[in-house]
Design an enzyme around this catalytic site. Structure first.
Site, PDB file in Angstrom:
ATOM      1  N   SER A  92       0.932  -1.611  -0.225  1.00 12.49           N
ATOM      2  CA  SER A  92      -0.073  -0.220   0.072  1.00 12.49           C
ATOM      3  C   SER A  92       0.859   1.694  -0.290  1.00 12.49           C
ATOM      4  O   SER A  92       1.669   1.350   0.685  1.00 12.49           O
ATOM      5  CB  SER A  92      -0.727   0.160   1.440  1.00 12.49           C
ATOM      6  OG  SER A  92      -1.659   1.562   1.102  1.00 12.49           O
TER       7      SER A  92
ATOM      8  N   TYR B  58      -2.006   0.300  10.304  1.00 13.85           N
ATOM      9  CA  TYR B  58      -1.851  -0.377   9.305  1.00 13.85           C
ATOM     10  C   TYR B  58      -0.168  -0.243   8.338  1.00 13.85           C
ATOM     11  O   TYR B  58      -0.232  -1.116   7.955  1.00 13.85           O
ATOM     12  CB  TYR B  58      -2.806   0.770   8.343  1.00 13.85           C
ATOM     13  CG  TYR B  58      -3.322  -0.175   7.065  1.00 13.85           C
ATOM     14  CD1 TYR B  58      -3.592  -1.989   6.733  1.00 13.85           C
ATOM     15  CD2 TYR B  58      -2.797   0.510   5.586  1.00 13.85           C
ATOM     16  CE1 TYR B  58      -3.451  -1.716   5.212  1.00 13.85           C
ATOM     17  CE2 TYR B  58      -3.486   0.324   4.298  1.00 13.85           C
ATOM     18  CZ  TYR B  58      -3.968  -1.170   4.135  1.00 13.85           C
ATOM     19  OH  TYR B  58      -3.594  -1.494   2.795  1.00 13.85           O
TER      20      TYR B  58
END
Length: 237
Positions: free
Chosen positions: A132, A146
């Site tokens: 990501s 995250y």
């Protein structure tokens, strides 16, 4: 789309979104494709029927299940690790078990999958993880856990590239930004806020990410390894 006839491919986390686009592309290009799913059995069975790929139920949070799934797939030419979970929110309020589960799926599982695949992977093999852009940028509060997990993939990618490079195996991570999937729909509640942070103002598609995956999996990418490949519409610019 290049020809992957005769190549053996495993996509961990392949039943929906980006994973499904990757499965569809490889299968359409002649590869023998297996993919895993956890909670999306109906979607997995439908995708298997459409593509001829083999769906395998496997929990990415279970280390031994991940290792067994990779081992049972045989000598892979391409491993794509796409499984992932997001746990967002105030770190003072997040459940520790939820954060540990995120680390199990987003960090431990891709490491063990890559190592197991490399045991039997032939020269010219490809290991690709889907990370990501949040590995490089946390634009809003609540992304600490995250972002931590996705940043870890960068270190793993660099290290395994060194370890497996002498065997002609490349290791890369693709870092999507805002992509139109079930997790982050282009017409979702926060879509306009997200678009305001992008240079293009346009969400990517699962097929965009899949196309980059196919390039990195091909012979023309043999010199590309230990690298992060961001595809985010300028979200991190």
């Amino acid at each position: 789309m290049q020809d992957f006839t005769g190549k053996r491919v495993l996509v961990v986390g392949g039943s929906r979104g980006i994973g499904a686009a990757i499965v569809t592309g490889f299968a359409g290009a002649g590869a023998e494709v297996r993919f895993t799913y956890s909670g999306s059995r109906e979607a997995a069975m439908e995708l298997a029927g459409q593509t001829g790929a083999t769906a395998v139920h496997s929990d990415a949070a279970d280390r031994q299940a991940v290792i067994d799934t990779v081992r049972e797939a045989g000598a892979l030419d391409v491993l794509v690790f796409n499984a992932g979970v997001a746990v967002l929110g105030d770190p003072l309020e997040l459940e520790p078990d939820a954060v540990d589960h995120l680390i199990d799926v987003n960090v431990r599982a891709p490491y063990h999958a890559a190592v197991e695949a490399a045991r039997t992977m032939p020269e010219g093999g490809r290991i690709i993880t889907i990370g990501s852009v949040n590995a490089d940028r946390s634009p809003l509060p609540g992304f600490a856990a995250y972002s931590l997990s996705k940043s870890a993939l960068q270190g793993m990618t660099r290290g395994l590239a060194r370890d497996f490079g002498p065997r002609g195996i490349t290791v890369n991570v693709i870092q999507p930004g805002p992509t139109d999937t079930d997790m982050n729909p282009a017409e979702g509640e926060f879509a306009e806020q997200v678009r305001s942070l992008m240079a293009t103002g346009q969400y990517g598609t699962a097929e965009d990410v899949a196309s980059l995956t196919f390039y990195l999996a091909g012979p023309q990418a043999r010199g590309i390894t230990g690298a992060m490949h961001t595809i985010d519409g300028g979200f991190g610019a």
